[in-house]
Design a protein around this motif. Structure first.
Motif, PDB file in Angstrom:
ATOM      1  N   TRP A 179       0.834  -1.208   0.000  1.00 45.23           N
ATOM      2  CA  TRP A 179       0.000   0.000   0.000  1.00 45.23           C
ATOM      3  C   TRP A 179       0.868   1.258   0.000  1.00 45.23           C
ATOM      4  O   TRP A 179       0.538   2.267   0.587  1.00 45.23           O
ATOM      5  N   GLY A 180       1.960   1.194  -0.729  1.00 42.81           N
ATOM      6  CA  GLY A 180       2.887   2.319  -0.791  1.00 42.81           C
ATOM      7  C   GLY A 180       2.335   3.498  -1.575  1.00 42.81           C
ATOM      8  O   GLY A 180       1.199   3.486  -2.050  1.00 42.81           O
ATOM      9  N   GLY A 181       3.173   4.520  -1.742  1.00 40.83           N
ATOM     10  CA  GLY A 181       2.704   5.770  -2.325  1.00 40.83           C
ATOM     11  C   GLY A 181       3.150   6.041  -3.745  1.00 40.83           C
ATOM     12  O   GLY A 181       3.067   7.186  -4.200  1.00 40.83           O
ATOM     13  N   ALA A 182       3.622   5.026  -4.464  1.00 38.24           N
ATOM     14  CA  ALA A 182       4.213   5.287  -5.778  1.00 38.24           C
ATOM     15  C   ALA A 182       3.226   5.898  -6.759  1.00 38.24           C
ATOM     16  O   ALA A 182       3.581   6.807  -7.520  1.00 38.24           O
ATOM     17  N   VAL A 183       1.981   5.415  -6.788  1.00 37.17           N
ATOM     18  CA  VAL A 183       1.021   5.919  -7.774  1.00 37.17           C
ATOM     19  C   VAL A 183       0.758   7.411  -7.541  1.00 37.17           C
ATOM     20  O   VAL A 183       0.786   8.215  -8.473  1.00 37.17           O
ATOM     21  N   SER A 184       0.523   7.778  -6.295  1.00 34.09           N
ATOM     22  CA  SER A 184       0.297   9.184  -5.971  1.00 34.09           C
ATOM     23  C   SER A 184       1.552  10.016  -6.239  1.00 34.09           C
ATOM     24  O   SER A 184       1.465  11.152  -6.720  1.00 34.09           O
ATOM     25  N   ALA A 185       2.730   9.454  -5.932  1.00 33.55           N
ATOM     26  CA  ALA A 185       3.984  10.177  -6.170  1.00 33.55           C
ATOM     27  C   ALA A 185       4.213  10.408  -7.660  1.00 33.55           C
ATOM     28  O   ALA A 185       4.663  11.488  -8.075  1.00 33.55           O
ATOM     29  N   VAL A 186       3.923   9.403  -8.483  1.00 30.59           N
ATOM     30  CA  VAL A 186       4.033   9.566  -9.935  1.00 30.59           C
ATOM     31  C   VAL A 186       3.051  10.621 -10.422  1.00 30.59           C
ATOM     32  O   VAL A 186       3.385  11.470 -11.268  1.00 30.59           O
ATOM     33  N   ALA A 187       1.826  10.608  -9.872  1.00 37.05           N
ATOM     34  CA  ALA A 187       0.822  11.601 -10.264  1.00 37.05           C
ATOM     35  C   ALA A 187       1.322  13.012  -9.988  1.00 37.05           C
ATOM     36  O   ALA A 187       1.224  13.906 -10.843  1.00 37.05           O
ATOM     37  N   GLY A 188       1.854  13.240  -8.788  1.00 35.50           N
ATOM     38  CA  GLY A 188       2.370  14.557  -8.453  1.00 35.50           C
ATOM     39  C   GLY A 188       3.522  14.975  -9.346  1.00 35.50           C
ATOM     40  O   GLY A 188       3.592  16.134  -9.792  1.00 35.50           O
ATOM     41  N   ALA A 189       4.434  14.040  -9.636  1.00 37.01           N
ATOM     42  CA  ALA A 189       5.579  14.364 -10.489  1.00 37.01           C
ATOM     43  C   ALA A 189       5.132  14.723 -11.907  1.00 37.01           C
ATOM     44  O   ALA A 189       5.721  15.601 -12.551  1.00 37.01           O
ATOM     45  N   LEU A 190       4.097  14.054 -12.406  1.00 34.18           N
ATOM     46  CA  LEU A 190       3.567  14.401 -13.730  1.00 34.18           C
ATOM     47  C   LEU A 190       3.020  15.832 -13.742  1.00 34.18           C
ATOM     48  O   LEU A 190       3.266  16.604 -14.678  1.00 34.18           O
TER      49      LEU A 190
END
Length: 549
Positions: A179-190
């Motif tokens: 349940w890490g944060g990669a998807v949200s982190a990628v979204a923010g970076a985009l």
């Protein structure tokens, strides 16, 4: 057992940094040579994260799911992997009640779909959901590097990408949970990578801006409001009215698929297009989706021992109201969580970040971080995943500060970066080559230990015993009366086809009904509150809590 002191570890890291310092004349030309090749650099960063983590598998195998969050997201991913947005309610659903999972009106995880897509891809392509997690973390390093190229010179962007890869790579907690944060982190970076490109006249990046916002929406809907606000302020300042209207139109095209997916998932699970499964869980189980000033409603169904424990803890955390002092104390108590995003050696450059605030882009960045911090502070709990969308900004802030430091003293900035590399090299070597004794001695001293080793909860031993048993299995879980919040009941999307089915132990008559439903399965009794957890063939005449001393 003697623990190694922080000073001793620091001395070793300092020695590694000095050794790297002697090779800096070889390192710097490599950075300058690689920097003009962004595609090659992005691919190299992603591949490095994957290979470095795979190399640790002998001592740190594929993470064993542990707890309600992992199980909830894995159910979400398995549901998608079966080609469904939700599952039919099981006829024996009273045995499968567990936190973060709805049983009615449909059997489903309470979480939004973002992380589930990653897990589903891992399952469908590699037959292992964790591979989806690993690939998402590798993608994060590449996307953050792409983002940094819009804000920094190519060489500094590459340095930032390397920092991201070692800080959010093989040793990071997000890489080693489900349940890490990669998807949200990628979204923010985009989003943060598209904004400056959009300001430079490249209107096509508005579509990517919209998609990043939508990705955040299907990952963490509440925090997506802050991301939208941050993007709106930047665009309003940097774009004239005509280009702003064009950008909004393009961004709408990018966000639309995510909005449709979120609405379809809501409808499939809850029967309503605008009702999040997480919100429905509040009504059914008392799991909170609201701020601290709103008391929890009484659950509308009978809770299990595990759910009662969780509800009691949530009720205590929410309290009976909110105040300015309570809000401020909670905000201060969360300061240490932000160190998750900033490698410890780079804190030496933090004062130089203040010198950057005279320019709009850096002041805006600080405002975005403040907006997320203040907005998330209304909720009584906090994990780094909640502000994962800021990952790229934290890396940018760190590298921007080091770059400003280099303008003051180039050698000092270079040594700070080498300290960061030395920190990673030391801990990676510990995890790659240390035996169990070494790991038990040193890992408690690690500033942000996030990688699994050994079997501290006894789950690996229990799972191994079940895997070795021939045929299909049914495990009845018996919690002791003093059981805390520590979930063990978990199942996939298609419960009847699972090789191992986990169920709550209920009354003898009900247990007999369940065993009759799952005929031709070996029945086990699991007592997770025993030390170590106990797994034995189910006694024929066992009653609830028979073995509790």
């Amino acid at each position: 057992m003697k623990r190694v002191a922080f000073t001793e570890i620091d001395l070793v890291e300092l020695a590694i940094a000095v050794a790297l310092w002697t090779q800096r004349r070889r390192i710097e030309p490599w950075i300058r040579k690689a920097a003009p090749h962004p595609r090659l650099c992005a691919a190299a960063l992603a591949i490095a994260v994957i290979l470095l983590r795979l190399a640790l598998l002998p001592l740190h195998p594929v993470p064993t799911p542990a707890g309600a969050d992992d199980f909830g997201y894995l159910l979400l991913g398995d549901t998608f992997a079966h080609g469904r947005l939700a599952n039919a309610t099981h006829p024996m659903h009273k045995f499968f009640e567990t936190n973060y999972v709805l049983q009615e009106p449909h059997y489903s995880s309470i979480y939004p779909p973002g992380q589930g897509i990653v897990l589903a891809l891992g399952s469908l392509i590699f037959r292992q959901p964790w591979i989806g997690v690993l690939l998402s973390m590798a993608l994060l390093s590449s996307i953050v590097y792409w983002m940094l190229r819009a804000w920094l010179p190519p060489g500094w962007a590459l340095i930032g990408g390397i920092v991201c890869a070692i800080d959010f790579g093989p040793l990071n907690a997000w890489t080693n949970i489900y349940w890490g944060g990669a998807v949200s982190a990628v979204a923010g970076a985009l989003v943060f990578g598209a904004l400056p490109r959009l300001a430079c006249g490249r209107d096509e990046f508005a579509v990517l801006l919209g998609f990043g916002t939508g990705l955040q929406m299907i990952s963490r809907p509440y925090e997506s409001l802050f991301l939208i606000a941050a993007a709106a302020v930047y665009a309003a300042v940097k774009l004239d009215r005509r280009r702003l209207l064009h950008a909004i139109a393009y961004a709408a095209a990018g966000i639309l698929p995510c909005v449709v997916l979120l609405a379809a998932h809501n409808h499939a699970v809850t029967g309503r297009w605008t009702t999040l499964p997480y919100a429905l869980s509040r009504w059914e189980y008392g799991i909170p989706t609201t701020f601290t000033c709103q008391p929890l409603p009484e659950p509308h169904r009978t809770l299990t021992v595990e759910q009662e424990s969780y509800f009691a803890g949530q009720s205590a955390a929410h309290g009976d109201g909110e105040s300015v002092s309570r809000y401020a104390a909670r905000l201060a108590s969360r300061a240490h969580y932000y160190l998750f995003f900033w490698p410890a050696p780079l804190l030496l450059a933090l004062p130089f970040f203040i010198m950057l605030l005279r320019r709009f882009r850096w002041a805006w960045m600080l405002g975005v971080i403040a907006l997320f911090a203040l907005g998330c502070n209304f909720y009584p709990y906090f994990f780094p995943q909640y502000i994962a969308a800021l990952t790229g900004l934290f890396v940018l802030a760190a590298i921007g500060a080091v770059r400003r430091m280099a303008q003051w003293n180039r050698s000092a900035a270079a040594f700070v970066l080498l300290l960061c590399a030395a920190h990673f090299i030391f801990w990676y070597a510990v995890h790659a080559f240390g035996d169990l004794h070494t790991l038990e001695t040193l890992v408690p001293q690690e500033s942000d230990a996030g990688i699994n080793f050994d079997d501290p909860e006894g789950r690996v031993a229990v799972n191994a015993k079940l895997a070795a048993a021939p045929g299909r299995q049914l495990v009845l879980v018996r919690y002791f009366p003093n059981h805390g919040y520590h979930e063990w009941v978990h199942n996939g999307a298609d419960i009847d086809s699972e090789r191992v089915v986990w169920a709550l132990e209920r009354s003898p008559a009900e247990n007999a009904e369940l065993q009759d439903y799952f005929k031709n399965r070996k029945v086990w009794l699991c007592e997770p509150d025993a030390v170590p957890p106990k797994l034995i063939p189910y006694p024929k005449t066992a009653g609830p809590f028979l073995t509790v001393e």
